[in-house]
Motif scaffolding. Structure first.
Motif, PDB file in Angstrom:
ATOM      1  N   CYS A  20     -29.731 -67.326 -70.374  1.00 58.30           N
ATOM      2  CA  CYS A  20     -29.053 -66.532 -69.345  1.00 58.30           C
ATOM      3  C   CYS A  20     -28.553 -65.234 -69.951  1.00 58.30           C
ATOM      4  CB  CYS A  20     -27.861 -67.292 -68.790  1.00 58.30           C
ATOM      5  SG  CYS A  20     -28.331 -68.775 -67.916  1.00 58.30           S
ATOM      6  N   SER A  21     -28.470 -64.196 -69.135  1.00 50.80           N
ATOM      7  CA  SER A  21     -27.827 -62.975 -69.596  1.00 50.80           C
ATOM      8  C   SER A  21     -26.733 -62.653 -68.608  1.00 50.80           C
ATOM      9  CB  SER A  21     -28.836 -61.833 -69.643  1.00 50.80           C
ATOM     10  OG  SER A  21     -29.208 -61.467 -68.351  1.00 50.80           O
ATOM     11  N   SER A  22     -25.679 -61.955 -69.072  1.00 51.47           N
ATOM     12  CA  SER A  22     -24.629 -61.719 -68.085  1.00 51.47           C
ATOM     13  C   SER A  22     -24.822 -60.428 -67.337  1.00 51.47           C
ATOM     14  CB  SER A  22     -23.260 -61.765 -68.672  1.00 51.47           C
ATOM     15  OG  SER A  22     -22.986 -61.500 -69.763  1.00 51.47           O
ATOM     16  N   GLU A  31     -24.440 -64.963 -64.099  1.00 57.36           N
ATOM     17  CA  GLU A  31     -25.427 -65.220 -65.137  1.00 57.36           C
ATOM     18  C   GLU A  31     -26.828 -65.043 -64.573  1.00 57.36           C
ATOM     19  OE1 GLU A  31     -24.580 -67.125 -68.587  1.00 57.36           O
ATOM     20  OE2 GLU A  31     -23.325 -65.431 -68.036  1.00 57.36           O
TER      21      GLU A  31
END
Ligand code: GCU
Length: 344
Positions: A20-22, A31
């Motif tokens: 996940c990336s924020s 996310e």
């Protein structure tokens, strides 16, 4: 050693990325799911340009949920490494040559047969015929991946350091790099050469150090991969048209909600279209640039080579019986789109 460093680097990359990336837009912390796509070409290559269009389209439609990341140049490992990473779900997609896919499922042997397609038109029509490709593309579900589209990789011919290949006998005794596929090794046996199977990223050094006398590929490998700096003879025997295939992790595809799956599927079409348009331009440009690098193109008679490797087709079709009906269907296209002359 280089291989080891690359494998460690790929592992570190994968460990370091969480899935996940924020997304801190508008002050909220949501996310995103990272979608990783690996391939082994440069960032100038039609495949990379096509994948950037895929990324753009998916993110335009589903960008609040997915972050598509395209990794070129074997950053995630060789094609074989990347197929394994796709199988386990460590990455979501990768581009693999049909040649190496036959080691994951023998159904892929069909598109590795030499002189399978009578013409480029026949090749394109076959690969665009979903009734023909879908059963093949879905054959590997149990192995954890499916193929979602094909990409053009032109036609493959021999290129060598010391002398042109004018006739099959000129290959006798030469060490020629091939992709890691038993069909390719057998093809070289029939031609009397010694096959050196290795990953694409190792070819330049192998040519430079004299471990091999030549290789076989499309024109772009001379320029984009620099092989034309070492090999000054490119001989258009056009022994294969081997497509590249975008494969996907099966769980990733199956867990997509229907509306999102539609977006991804449209994205595959966009990739296919863009890559093929760019391919047609890039391959012409590559031939011109290679000539400027001092590569000489010569035009042997493909039928001389086809006659020598002909037994391979029957060998494969007799051993792998499910391929015969596919082969017969391809002959229908070959009749409709016969050979139009050579590469000149
Ligand atoms: C072509 C093809 C690649 C493949 C390479 C090779 O460049 O597009 O997918 O890896 O040939 O010979 O290994």
């Amino acid at each position: 050693m280089k291989k080891f460093i690359r494998a460690i680097f790929a592992l570190l990359l994968i460990i370091s990325f969480s899935s996940c990336s924020s997304n801190k837009a508008k002050g909220e912390q949501t996310e995103k799911i990272i979608v990783r796509v690996g391939h082994n070409q440069s960032q100038n290559h039609p495949t990379h340009l096509g994948l950037l269009e895929f990324e753009k389209y998916v993110e335009e439609k589903l960008g609040d949920k997915y972050d598509v990341q395209v990794y070129p140049s074997e950053l995630l490992g060789s094609q074989t490494d990347m197929v394994q990473l796709t199988q386990t779900g460590a990455i979501n997609f990768c581009v693999a040559s049909n040649a190496i896919l036959e080691t994951f499922d023998d159904v892929y042997e069909i598109f590795n047969l030499p002189y399978l397609f009578a013409s480029e038109k026949s090749y394109h029509h076959v690969m665009d015929d979903k009734s023909l490709t879908n059963p093949i593309f879905n054959a590997t579900e149990k192995s954890g991946f499916v193929a979602v589209t094909w990409l053009d990789a032109g036609s493959r011919s021999f290129y060598t350091k010391d002398k042109p290949i004018e006739k099959p006998e000129d290959l006798k005794g030469l060490k020629i790099r091939v992709q890691q596929s038993p069909t390719n090794v057998r093809m070289m046996d029939l031609l009397g050469a010694s096959a050196s199977p290795m990953g694409f990223g190792e070819v330049y050094t192998a040519l430079q150090s004299g471990i091999i006398d030549g290789a076989e590929n499309n024109e772009m490998s001379l320029t984009d991969n620099g092989h034309g700096e070492i090999c000054k003879y490119y001989s258009y025997d056009m022994h294969q048209m081997v497509p590249d295939i975008l494969i996907a992790n099966i769980d990733f595809m199956e867990n997509l909600p229907a509306n999102e799956r539609k977006v991804f599927e449209k994205g595959f079409e966009i990739l296919n279209k863009k890559q093929r348009e760019e391919w047609a331009k890039a391959v012409k440009k590559a031939k011109k640039s290679a000539e400027e690098m001092g590569v000489k193109f010569n035009y042997p008679n493909p039928s001389d080579f086809a006659a020598v490797v002909a037994p391979l087709t029957e060998e494969v079709l007799n051993k792998n019986k499910k391929l015969r009906p596919v082969y017969e269907k391809i002959q229908v296209y070959n009749k409709e789109y016969p050979a139009q002359g050579g590469a000149k």
